[in-house]
Write a protein that holds these residues in place. Structure first.
Motif, mmCIF file in Angstrom:
data_model
loop_
_atom_site.group_PDB
_atom_site.id
_atom_site.type_symbol
_atom_site.label_atom_id
_atom_site.label_comp_id
_atom_site.label_asym_id
_atom_site.label_seq_id
_atom_site.Cartn_x
_atom_site.Cartn_y
_atom_site.Cartn_z
ATOM 1 N N MET B 325 51.322 27.548 35.234
ATOM 2 C CA MET B 325 49.964 27.167 35.624
ATOM 3 C C MET B 325 49.457 28.083 36.747
ATOM 4 N N PHE B 326 50.309 28.351 37.719
ATOM 5 C CA PHE B 326 49.870 29.208 38.820
ATOM 6 C C PHE B 326 49.588 30.638 38.359
ATOM 7 N N LEU B 327 50.397 31.100 37.418
ATOM 8 C CA LEU B 327 50.124 32.439 36.880
ATOM 9 C C LEU B 327 48.747 32.455 36.218
ATOM 10 N N ASN B 328 48.472 31.390 35.472
ATOM 11 C CA ASN B 328 47.182 31.325 34.788
ATOM 12 C C ASN B 328 46.027 31.254 35.781
ATOM 13 N N ILE B 329 46.256 30.516 36.878
ATOM 14 C CA ILE B 329 45.203 30.445 37.904
ATOM 15 C C ILE B 329 44.937 31.849 38.449
ATOM 16 N N ALA B 330 46.026 32.552 38.775
ATOM 17 C CA ALA B 330 45.873 33.903 39.342
ATOM 18 C C ALA B 330 45.151 34.809 38.342
ATOM 19 N N ALA B 331 45.599 34.762 37.088
ATOM 20 C CA ALA B 331 45.014 35.653 36.082
ATOM 21 C C ALA B 331 43.565 35.269 35.803
#
Ligand code: HEM
Lengths: 389, 540
Positions: B325-331
Motif C-alpha cells: 500500500m505504501f509503495l502504491n501511495i508513493a507511486a
C-alpha cells in the motif's frame, strides 16, 4: 536557601558512585599513552573537534544570556545612540543564529568520535535521560527562531516583548547546556545505570550537576567576550573606535566576573567530586591543568588592562582570545583524563576499535574543504568596505 | 588499564575468537560462516569451562561482543511504535533536506538567469527563496538531521553503533560538506549585496554541490543497510558504500530534490507580494524545468526494484499488504505530481497558484512518506541486511542467546516490578522489551495483544518459536524455551487485562516441546533458510 544548602551537603547521586575508584594506571601515566593507538587517535580527534564546538557554543550561551540581559535592561537596539551596550548587543544579536548553527555543525564531529570511543557510556546516558535529552532538539529549534525574532526589528517592538523573547531564548540555551552536562555526568556512572533506569530519576538533585552547569555557563563568558571584542575591533556592524571603547568595560567586566564564577564552580566541583580533583592533579591531568591556569592568567591579565584602559587594543584582544582558548583546550584534556580514569574497567570503558576505512578520502576532502572555506572567507573579506584603522 | 574490546567482524560474520588470557592470543577460530547451533553450544560450554564472564574487561579470555549483544536500557514509547517515531522524523527531515538541496540548484540557476539578463525578476526570486531556505534548512533541517541520529540511538543503539563503526570516515567526510554548505550559505545570505556577480555564483555553486554531496555520502550508508552487497564478504567500506542500490537510490533522491525545489519555489513565489499574474506565471514556468527529471523516476524505481533482494521485492509486490500500500501511495502521488507538472507546466499551458502548489507539495510529502516507509520496511527482518536483525542481534548471537538466554545479560530491572505478580510474568516483560519492543507495542500500534492475543496458547508457543516462519519479516526468536514461555504467558496475561491470580507455567513437557520447535525453526532467518534449502535441493 536551605534547600540549596541541603543539595550541596547531601550525598550526591552522581558522586556516590565514584567510590568505584579511578584507574591509577591512567592517572599515573602520560595522557593517551595507556590507550591503544586507534582509540587514542579517535579520542584526540574527539577532543580537538570538541574545542571547536566549545568555541561557538560559548558564544551561543554567553551571547544569548548577554542579549537577554541587555533586553531586560532596555539597552537593546540601535547603535551608538544607545551607548556601549547598544552597539555590542546589536553585533551579538546579528551573529547569534549563525553562531548557534556553527555550534551545532561543529558538535557533529565530537558526537561521531565520542560514539566510537565511548559507545556504551554515551548511548546509555542518552537512553537514561530519554525525554530530557531528546528535548534539546525542539528546544534548540525554538531558541534559534527566537534569536531570529530578536533580529526582526518590525516584529519585536516593545521593551517587554524584547525582554520576553531574549529571556526565553536564554532559558532554552541554558536548558540545552544542562542536558549536555547531565548526559556527561550520567555517562560517568555505570554502576548506577540500572538503578537510574529503575527509578527514572533525574539528576537534578545533584549539586555536582549545578556546579558543573555554573562552570560551563559562567565559563562561556571569557571566550564570548574575546570573540565579540574581536568582532568589534574588526568593525562588525559598522562599529568604530567609539563603539569599541564603549564596549571595552562591559566586555572586560563580563569576562572577569564570568571567569571568576566559573572558577568558583570548578573548585566546588573538585570539593564535591574526589575523582575530578584527583584527575586534575594527577600525572596525566596536571600538565594540562597548568596550561589552563596559564591561559586563565593571560586572559585575566589582558581583560584587567582593558578594564583599566577602557580601550580594545588588538594585541590585548588577541591575548584574551589565546588565553581563553588555552583554558578550553587544557580543561578539555583534564575532562577526558577524569572520564578515562573513571570509566576504565567498567561497563562504559573506552573501546579498542579497528581503524575504519575511508580515512584517505576524508583527509582529501578535509583539505579541499578547508581550502574552499578559506577562499570564501577571503572573498568576503575583500568585498567588505575597509574598516577604520 | 581496561577497555572494551570491540571486534567488529567477529560479531558480524559469526567468527568466534577464543583468547586465552593474554591479549590477542588466539586459540581457535571458526570460519566465516553461519554457526551451527550444536557446535556453538559446545563452544559456549568450553568457554564457560575456561571461566568466561560477560564483563567488558579487556582481560576477559573471550571476546564477548562476538555472541553477546551489547545491552542497553530500553525506553517505553507508550502506544507509539518506535518505527513510527524514527520514520515520522525521517520523512520530515528527508523532505526538508531534499528541498534544501534542490533549492540550492534552483537559486543558482535563477542567479545565473539574473546575471545574464535573461530574467529581470530573478533578483527578487533569489532573495525570497533563499531566505526561506536558510530559515528552514539551517534550523529545522539541520536539527532534524541531528535528531535522526539521536532518535536512532533511542530506537536501536546497536544499529547506529554498527553504522558508526563501519562508516565513521564517511560521516566525517559528510561533516566537511556540512561546513561547506553552511559557510557558503551564510556568506551568500549575509553578503550577497556586496559580492561580485562571479563570487555570488561561485558561492551558490559551492552551497548546492556541498548539499548534494552530503546526500551522496549519507545515501551510501543508508542504501548499505538494505543491500550491503560485497561488504558482507569483504567488510570493505567502499564495497559497502557503492552497494547495489547506491546509484538508483542516489539518482532517485536527486530527482526528488529537484521536484521539491520546484514546488517549494512555486509556493514562495505565490506568497510573495508585488508580482503581477503574468510575472508569477512566467517565473513558475521557469521553475518547471525542475520537474522534468521526474520522467526518469519510473526507470529509476524499476532499477531499484531490480537490484533489491528477492524477499524484499516480494514484500512490496503483495507479500505485505501495508508495504504494498505504501509503495502504491508513493507511486500514485509521484504520478499525480508528474502528470500535472510535467505535462502542464513544461508545455507552458498551466500556471500554478499557491493552493495548487501547496497541494502538490502535500502530495510530494505523501510520496516521500510512502517511499521512506518502503525503504525502512523492506529491510526487515534486518536493520543491516545479513549483519544485524531488527531486534539488534547478529545472526551469530541468535544461536548463543538460545543457550544463554536473552535476559541473562540484561542488567536493567523492570521499572514497575511490583505490577508483575510472578517472576515468570516479569521475565516475560523483559523478554518482550529485548526482543519485540523495537517493532511492537503491547497494546498500542502493532500491539502484540491485538496480533496474537486471540491465538490459543499452543499457537502462541509455536508461532513465536518459529517466528521467522510465522512472518518472514520477523527475526528468529533469540532466547531459551523458558524465556519464550515467559513471553507467551506475559502476552496472554496482558490480553486478559492483567487478570489476578495468573498461574506460573512450569510443565517440563511444554519446555521440551518449545525446545523442539526452536530446533526445527533453526537460527537462520526465513529468506536465508529458504535460499539455503533451495541451494541444497538444486541439482549439482
Ligand atoms: C548550541 C547549543 C549547544 C550547547 C549550549 C551545548 C553545550 C555543551 C556543553 C556544555 C558540553 C559539555 C558538557 C560537559 O562536559 O558536562 C557539550 C558537549 C558536547 N556537545 Fe554540545 N551543546 C550544544 C549543541 C550541540 C549539538 C547540537 C551537538 C551535536 C550535534 C553537540 C555535541 C556535543 C558533544 C558531542 C559534546 C561532548 C559530549 C561528551 O564528551 O560526552 N552539542 N555541549
Amino acid at each position: 536557601m536551605s534547600a540549596l544548602i541541603s543539595i550541596v551537603l547531601a550525598v550526591d547521586p552522581l558522586v556516590a558512585v565514584e567510590a568505584t575508584a579511578l584507574d591509577p594506571a591512567i592517572l599515573d601515566a602520560a595522557f593517551l599513552s595507556t590507550l591503544p593507538a586507534t582509540t587514542g587517535f579517535y579520542l584526540a580527534l574527539a577532543m580537538v573537534t570538541l574545542v571547536v564546538h566549545v568555541l561557538f557554543m560559548n558564544y551561543a550561551i554567553a551571547g544569548t544570556l548577554y542579549v537577554a540581559a541587555a533586553a531586560v535592561a532596555g539597552r537593546y537596539s540601535g547603535r551608538s545612540a544607545m551607548g556601549s551596550t547598544g552597539s555590542l548587543s546589536m553585533v551579538v544579536r546579528d551573529w547569534l543564529p549563525s553562531a548557534v548553527s556553527a555550534a551545532i555543525t561543529a558538535g557533529i564531529a565530537p558526537l561521531l568520535f565520542i560514539q566510537i570511543v565511548y559507545q556504551k557510556a554515551f548511548y546509555t546516558a542518552n537512553l537514561l535521560l530519554f525525554n530530557r535529552w531528546m528535548a534539546i532538539l525542539p528546544v534548540l529549534i525554538i531558541a534559534i527562531y527566537l534569536m531570529y525574532l530578536l533580529k526582526a526589528k518590525h516584529l519585536v517592538t516593545t521593551r517587554a516583548t524584547k525582554a520576553a523573547v531574549g529571556v526565553g531564548a536564554a532559558a532554552l540555551m541554558v536548558y540545552v547546556t544542562l542536558a549536555f552536562v547531565e548526559n556527561h555526568l550520567v555517562s560517568l556512572a555505570p554502576s548506577s545505570w540500572p538503578s537510574m533506569y529503575e527509578s527514572s530519576a533525574s539528576m537534578l538533585g545533584s549539586a555536582l550537576l549545578w556546579l558543573r552547569l555554573g562552570m560551563w555557563t559562567a565559563g562561556a563568558f571569557p571566550l564570548f567576550c574575546a570573540i565579540a571584542a574581536w568582532q568589534l575591533v574588526r568593525g562588525a556592524g559598522g562599529a568604530g573606535e567609539n563603539e569599541c571603547a564603549a564596549a571595552a568595560r562591559t566586555l572586560a567586566r563580563l569576562a572577569l566576573v564570568g571567569g571568576a564564577i566559573s572558577l568558583a564552580c570548578l573548585v566546588g566541583c573538585a570539593f564535591k567530586s574526589d575523582a575530578f580533583a584527583a584527575s586534575t592533579t594527577s600525572i596525566a591531568g596536571r600538565p594540562y591543568a597548568i596550561v589552563a591556569c596559564l591561559g586563565a592568567c593571560v586572559a585575566a591579565g589582558a581583560w584587567t588592562v582593558i578594564l583599566v584602559r577602557q580601550r580594545l587594543p588588538r594585541a590585548l584582544v588577541a591575548a584574551a582570545c589565546t588565553g581563553s582558548l588555552l583554558v578550553v583546550a587544557g580543561m578539555t584534556v583534564v575532562r577526558e583524563v577524569h572520564r578515562l580514569a573513571q570509566l576504565s574497567g567498567t561497563d562504559g570503558a573506552p573501546r579498542e576499535v579497528p581503524f575504519g576505512g575511508g580515512f584517505a578520502v576524508f583527509v582529501l576532502f578535509a583539505a579541499i574543504g578547508l581550502g574552499v572555506i578559506a577562499w570564501i572567507v577571503r572573498t568576503v573579506a575583500r568585498s567588505l568596505p575597509p574598516t577604520a584603522p | 588499564m581496561a577497555w572494551n574490546r570491540h571486534n567488529r567482524s567477529d560479531g558480524l560474520k559469526g567468527l568466534v575468537h577464543l583468547r586465552a588470557g593474554a591479549r590477542g592470543n588466539r586459540v581457535s577460530r571458526i570460519g566465516n560462516r553461519w554457526i551451527d547451533f550444536h557446535q556453538f553450544a559446545s563452544i559456549l560450554h568450553a568457554i564457560r569451562e575456561q571461566g568466561f564472564s560477560a564483563s567488558s574487561r579487556y582481560i576477559s579470555p573471550m571476546d564477548a561482543s562476538a555472541y553477546i549483544p551489547a545491552v542497553y536500557p530500553v525506553n517505553d514509547f507508550g502506544p507509539v511504535m518506535k518505527g513510527l517515531v524514527i520514520g515520522g522524523l525521517g520523512i520530515f527531515h528527508v523532505f526538508l533536506a531534499q528541498f534544501a538541496i534542490g533549492g540550492g540548484f534552483l537559486i543558482w540557476w535563477f542567479e545565473w538567469l539574473g546575471l545574464t539578463g535573461r530574467e529581470p525578476l530573478a533578483d527578487r526570486v533569489v532573495s525570497s527563496v533563499f531566505r526561506v531556505l536558510i530559515l528552514l534548512s539551517f534550523v529545522v533541517g539541520a536539527l532534524t538531521g541531528v535528531g535522526m541520529w539521536l532518535t536512532s540511538i533511542q530506537v536501536s543503539p546497536q544499529t547506529i553503533g554498527l553504522m558508526v563503526d563501519e562508516f565513521h570516515w564517511i560521516w566525517a567526510t559528510e561533516w566537511i560538506f556540512f561546513w561547506l554548505e553552511m559557510t557558503a550559505g551564510y556568506a551568500f545570505f549575509r553578503y550577497r549585496d556586496i559580492l561580485a556577480p562571479r563570487a555570488r555564483l561561485a558561492l551558490l555553486a559551492i552551497y548546492s554541490i556541498a548539499g548534494w554531496g552530503s546526500l551522496f555520502w549519507i545515501n551510501g550508508i543508508l542504501s548499505w543497510q538494505l543491500t550491503p552487497g560485497a561488504w558482507t564478504e569483504t567488510h570493505s567500506v567502499w564495497d559497502g558504500f557503492f552497494n547495489p542500490t547506491f546509484w538508483p537510490s542516489l539518482l532517485f533522491r536527486t530527482v526528488a530534490c529537484f521536484v521539491l525545489a520546484g514546488l517549494g519555489a512555486a509556493i514562495v513565489i505565490n506568497a510573495m507580494p508585488g508580482f503581477t499574474r503574468d510575472e508569477r506565471t512566467r517565473i513558475i514556468n521557469r521553475c518547471s524545468i525542475f520537474f522534468l527529471p521526474m520522467l526518469s523516476m519510473p526507470l529509476l524505481a524499476g532499477w531499484f526494484l531490480e537490484v533489491i533482494p528477492a524477499d524484499s521485492r516480494s514484500w512490496i509486490m503483495g507479500g505485505s499488504m501495508t508495504m504494498t500500500m505504501f509503495l502504491n501511495i508513493a507511486a500514485g502521488a509521484s504520478a499525480l505530481i508528474g502528470g500535472y507538472a510535467v505535462i502542464g507546466l513544461w508545455r507552458q499551458r498551466l500556471s500554478m497558484n499557491g493552493a495548487t502548489a501547496t497541494l502538490l507539495a502535500a502530495l510530494a510529502l505523501g510520496a516521500t512518506a510512502g517511499g521512506e516507509f518502503v525503504r525502512e520496511g523492506i529491510r526487515k527482518p534486518y536493520t543491516v541486511r545479513e549483519a544485524l536483525f531488527a531486534n539488534a542481534t547478529t545472526p551469530a548471537q541468535i544461536a548463543s542467546l538460545r543457550v544463554s538466554g536473552v535476559t541473562a545479560h540484561d542488567p536493567y530491572p523492570l521499572r514497575n516490578r511490583a505490577d508483575f505478580p510472578t517472576e515468570q510474568l516479569a521475565l516475560g516483560r523483559v523478554v518482550y522489551r529485548n526482543q519485540c519492543a523495537i517493532c511492537h507495542t503491547v497494546s498500542g500500534t502493532n500491539g502484540l495483544t491485538e496480533l496474537m492475543g486471540g491465538w490459543s496458547i499452543e499457537q502462541k508457543r509455536l508461532n513465536v518459536a518459529k517466528l521467522q516462519w510465522t512472518k518472514g519479516f520477523m527475526p528468529p526468536f533469540a532466547g531459551t524455551p523458558s524465556e519464550l514461555e515467559a513471553l507467551v504467558q506475559y502476552i496472554s496475561w496482558e490480553y486478559a487485562e492483567r487478570r489476578a491470580g495468573w498461574p506460573e507455567s512450569r510443565d517440563p513437557a511444554v519446555f521440551a516441546q518449545i525446545a523442539r520447535w526452536l530446533d526445527e525453526a533453526g537460527t537462520a532467518p526465513a529468506p536465508r533458510a529458504q535460499e539455503l534449502a533451495q541451494r541444497a535441493e538444486s541439482p549439482r
